[in-house]
Design a protein around this motif. Structure first.
Motif, PDB file in Angstrom:
ATOM      1  N   CYS A  61      48.943  33.197  37.842  1.00 52.48           N
ATOM      2  CA  CYS A  61      48.425  33.784  36.607  1.00 52.48           C
ATOM      3  C   CYS A  61      48.030  32.681  35.624  1.00 52.48           C
ATOM      4  CB  CYS A  61      49.472  34.708  35.986  1.00 52.48           C
ATOM      5  SG  CYS A  61      48.945  35.445  34.409  1.00 52.48           S
ATOM      6  N   TYR A  62      46.841  32.751  35.125  1.00 55.15           N
ATOM      7  CA  TYR A  62      46.308  31.794  34.154  1.00 55.15           C
ATOM      8  C   TYR A  62      47.131  31.795  32.870  1.00 55.15           C
ATOM      9  CZ  TYR A  62      42.867  29.822  30.871  1.00 55.15           C
ATOM     10  OH  TYR A  62      42.229  29.078  29.914  1.00 55.15           O
ATOM     11  N   PHE A  63      47.703  32.933  32.527  1.00 60.33           N
ATOM     12  CA  PHE A  63      48.368  33.088  31.239  1.00 60.33           C
ATOM     13  C   PHE A  63      49.855  32.735  31.260  1.00 60.33           C
ATOM     14  CE2 PHE A  63      44.861  36.156  31.521  1.00 60.33           C
ATOM     15  CZ  PHE A  63      44.048  35.621  30.534  1.00 60.33           C
ATOM     16  N   CYS A  64      50.577  33.143  32.316  1.00 61.29           N
ATOM     17  CA  CYS A  64      52.039  32.947  32.307  1.00 61.29           C
ATOM     18  C   CYS A  64      52.561  32.115  33.475  1.00 61.29           C
ATOM     19  CB  CYS A  64      52.758  34.300  32.270  1.00 61.29           C
ATOM     20  SG  CYS A  64      52.649  35.233  33.816  1.00 61.29           S
ATOM     21  N   GLY A  65      51.745  31.852  34.474  1.00 60.35           N
ATOM     22  CA  GLY A  65      52.164  31.035  35.602  1.00 60.35           C
ATOM     23  C   GLY A  65      52.876  31.793  36.711  1.00 60.35           C
ATOM     24  N   ALA A  66      53.024  33.098  36.555  1.00 63.82           N
ATOM     25  CA  ALA A  66      53.651  33.920  37.592  1.00 63.82           C
ATOM     26  C   ALA A  66      52.641  34.219  38.697  1.00 63.82           C
ATOM     27  CB  ALA A  66      54.166  35.232  36.983  1.00 63.82           C
ATOM     28  N   PHE A  67      53.096  34.906  39.751  1.00 65.06           N
ATOM     29  CA  PHE A  67      52.203  35.337  40.822  1.00 65.06           C
ATOM     30  C   PHE A  67      51.156  36.276  40.234  1.00 65.06           C
ATOM     31  CE2 PHE A  67      51.015  38.594  43.932  1.00 65.06           C
ATOM     32  CZ  PHE A  67      50.463  37.794  44.916  1.00 65.06           C
ATOM     33  N   GLY A  68      49.912  36.036  40.583  1.00 61.14           N
ATOM     34  CA  GLY A  68      48.825  36.876  40.090  1.00 61.14           C
ATOM     35  C   GLY A  68      48.013  37.443  41.231  1.00 61.14           C
ATOM     36  N   ASP A  69      47.624  38.698  41.092  1.00 61.41           N
ATOM     37  CA  ASP A  69      46.794  39.309  42.124  1.00 61.41           C
ATOM     38  C   ASP A  69      45.687  40.178  41.532  1.00 61.41           C
ATOM     39  OD1 ASP A  69      48.364  41.366  41.210  1.00 61.41           O
ATOM     40  OD2 ASP A  69      49.021  42.040  43.184  1.00 61.41           O
ATOM     41  N   THR A  70      45.379  39.960  40.261  1.00 62.63           N
ATOM     42  CA  THR A  70      44.269  40.667  39.633  1.00 62.63           C
ATOM     43  C   THR A  70      43.328  39.639  39.007  1.00 62.63           C
ATOM     44  OG1 THR A  70      45.305  40.924  37.460  1.00 62.63           O
ATOM     45  CG2 THR A  70      45.748  42.659  39.109  1.00 62.63           C
ATOM     46  N   ILE A  71      42.147  40.088  38.637  1.00 60.61           N
ATOM     47  CA  ILE A  71      41.152  39.233  38.003  1.00 60.61           C
ATOM     48  C   ILE A  71      41.018  39.661  36.551  1.00 60.61           C
ATOM     49  CG2 ILE A  71      38.720  38.530  38.022  1.00 60.61           C
ATOM     50  CD1 ILE A  71      40.252  37.712  40.544  1.00 60.61           C
ATOM     51  N   ASP A  72      40.996  38.687  35.637  1.00 60.40           N
ATOM     52  CA  ASP A  72      40.806  38.991  34.223  1.00 60.40           C
ATOM     53  C   ASP A  72      39.618  38.193  33.697  1.00 60.40           C
ATOM     54  OD1 ASP A  72      41.816  40.385  31.824  1.00 60.40           O
ATOM     55  OD2 ASP A  72      41.976  38.337  31.056  1.00 60.40           O
ATOM     56  N   LEU A  94      50.844  42.428  34.589  1.00 60.64           N
ATOM     57  CA  LEU A  94      51.364  42.603  33.226  1.00 60.64           C
ATOM     58  C   LEU A  94      50.461  41.901  32.208  1.00 60.64           C
ATOM     59  CD1 LEU A  94      53.535  43.654  31.317  1.00 60.64           C
ATOM     60  CD2 LEU A  94      54.831  41.561  31.763  1.00 60.64           C
ATOM     61  N   CYS A  95      50.112  40.651  32.454  1.00 59.66           N
ATOM     62  CA  CYS A  95      49.243  39.931  31.518  1.00 59.66           C
ATOM     63  C   CYS A  95      47.869  40.585  31.432  1.00 59.66           C
ATOM     64  CB  CYS A  95      49.102  38.466  31.922  1.00 59.66           C
ATOM     65  SG  CYS A  95      50.558  37.459  31.593  1.00 59.66           S
ATOM     66  N   ASN A  96      47.316  40.985  32.562  1.00 61.94           N
ATOM     67  CA  ASN A  96      45.999  41.603  32.575  1.00 61.94           C
ATOM     68  C   ASN A  96      45.994  42.884  31.738  1.00 61.94           C
ATOM     69  OD1 ASN A  96      43.389  42.379  33.199  1.00 61.94           O
ATOM     70  ND2 ASN A  96      43.605  42.015  35.373  1.00 61.94           N
ATOM     71  N   GLN A  97      47.003  43.716  31.922  1.00 57.44           N
ATOM     72  CA  GLN A  97      47.062  44.972  31.174  1.00 57.44           C
ATOM     73  C   GLN A  97      47.379  44.745  29.702  1.00 57.44           C
ATOM     74  OE1 GLN A  97      49.875  47.306  33.394  1.00 57.44           O
ATOM     75  NE2 GLN A  97      48.332  47.955  34.881  1.00 57.44           N
ATOM     76  N   THR A  98      48.228  43.767  29.421  1.00 55.57           N
ATOM     77  CA  THR A  98      48.602  43.501  28.036  1.00 55.57           C
ATOM     78  C   THR A  98      47.452  42.880  27.260  1.00 55.57           C
ATOM     79  OG1 THR A  98      50.885  43.135  28.758  1.00 55.57           O
ATOM     80  CG2 THR A  98      50.306  42.352  26.561  1.00 55.57           C
ATOM     81  N   ASP A 101      41.298  43.997  26.149  1.00 52.53           N
ATOM     82  CA  ASP A 101      40.007  43.456  25.732  1.00 52.53           C
ATOM     83  C   ASP A 101      40.132  42.465  24.573  1.00 52.53           C
ATOM     84  OD1 ASP A 101      40.577  45.177  23.667  1.00 52.53           O
ATOM     85  OD2 ASP A 101      38.612  46.147  23.654  1.00 52.53           O
ATOM     86  N   ARG A 102      41.313  41.865  24.430  1.00 51.50           N
ATOM     87  CA  ARG A 102      41.508  40.872  23.375  1.00 51.50           C
ATOM     88  C   ARG A 102      41.011  39.500  23.827  1.00 51.50           C
ATOM     89  NH1 ARG A 102      47.621  41.278  21.693  1.00 51.50           N
ATOM     90  NH2 ARG A 102      47.864  41.811  23.873  1.00 51.50           N
ATOM     91  N   SER A 103      40.767  38.645  22.857  1.00 50.82           N
ATOM     92  CA  SER A 103      40.377  37.275  23.177  1.00 50.82           C
ATOM     93  C   SER A 103      41.584  36.525  23.727  1.00 50.82           C
ATOM     94  CB  SER A 103      39.862  36.558  21.926  1.00 50.82           C
ATOM     95  OG  SER A 103      40.927  36.332  21.022  1.00 50.82           O
ATOM     96  N   VAL A 104      41.335  35.450  24.435  1.00 46.98           N
ATOM     97  CA  VAL A 104      42.417  34.623  24.980  1.00 46.98           C
ATOM     98  C   VAL A 104      43.267  34.080  23.836  1.00 46.98           C
ATOM     99  CG1 VAL A 104      42.951  32.517  26.244  1.00 46.98           C
ATOM    100  CG2 VAL A 104      41.115  34.000  27.038  1.00 46.98           C
ATOM    101  N   GLU A 105      42.617  33.625  22.762  1.00 51.46           N
ATOM    102  CA  GLU A 105      43.340  33.055  21.631  1.00 51.46           C
ATOM    103  C   GLU A 105      44.278  34.082  21.000  1.00 51.46           C
ATOM    104  OE1 GLU A 105      39.971  32.955  21.995  1.00 51.46           O
ATOM    105  OE2 GLU A 105      39.824  30.856  22.617  1.00 51.46           O
ATOM    106  N   ASP A 106      43.782  35.297  20.818  1.00 51.06           N
ATOM    107  CA  ASP A 106      44.600  36.356  20.230  1.00 51.06           C
ATOM    108  C   ASP A 106      45.767  36.709  21.156  1.00 51.06           C
ATOM    109  OD1 ASP A 106      45.400  38.421  18.466  1.00 51.06           O
ATOM    110  OD2 ASP A 106      44.232  39.884  19.596  1.00 51.06           O
ATOM    111  N   PHE A 107      45.493  36.825  22.438  1.00 54.21           N
ATOM    112  CA  PHE A 107      46.540  37.179  23.406  1.00 54.21           C
ATOM    113  C   PHE A 107      47.598  36.084  23.509  1.00 54.21           C
ATOM    114  CE2 PHE A 107      48.005  37.019  27.902  1.00 54.21           C
ATOM    115  CZ  PHE A 107      48.797  38.156  27.865  1.00 54.21           C
ATOM    116  N   MET A 108      47.173  34.841  23.651  1.00 51.72           N
ATOM    117  CA  MET A 108      48.115  33.728  23.796  1.00 51.72           C
ATOM    118  C   MET A 108      48.923  33.519  22.517  1.00 51.72           C
ATOM    119  SD  MET A 108      47.800  32.798  26.915  1.00 51.72           S
ATOM    120  CE  MET A 108      48.362  31.156  27.230  1.00 51.72           C
TER     121      MET A 108
END
Length: 111
Positions: A61-72, A94-98, A101-108
């Motif tokens: 996962c680009y956002f949290c480093g966990a296993f990822g299997d979706t595309i964002d 979880l990261c994808n759903q959370t 449609d927010r920006s990366v900056e807002d989400f992070m």
């Protein structure tokens, strides 16, 4: 108008007309190649694109480093982003759903 052509997941050929700015974006962001002045070719089917992004990012996962299997989409499609290798990353569910449609900056900033 520019003609974009490609192949579906089942190998069927398709084509559609798109505007010049979109064609330029798709070529610039490595999702298509120029065939001639009026035609571009999409490089990936949906299935191949998904497999490419997941393998490229090693299923991390680009956002949290966990296993990822979706595309964002880094820039969400709802805000003008495109499905290109430069705009897509692997994400956990979880990261994808959370992020939605927010920006990366807002989400992070909220993590």
């Amino acid at each position: 108008m520019i003609l974009m052509r490609g192949h579906s997941d089942k190998g069927h050929r398709w084509h559609q007309e798109i505007d010049l700015p979109l064609a330029i974006t798709l070529v610039r962001e490595h999702a298509a190649i120029v065939v001639n002045r009026r035609t571009i070719k999409r490089l990936y089917s949906n299935k191949d694109f998904r497999a490419y992004i997941l393998a490229r990012d090693n299923y991390i996962c680009y956002f949290c480093g966990a296993f990822g299997d979706t595309i964002d989409h880094l820039l969400p499609r709802a805000k003008g982003g495109h499905t290109t290798p430069d705009n897509c990353v692997c994400a956990c569910t979880l990261c994808n759903q959370t992020k939605a449609d927010r920006s990366v900056e807002d989400f992070m900033g909220r993590m």
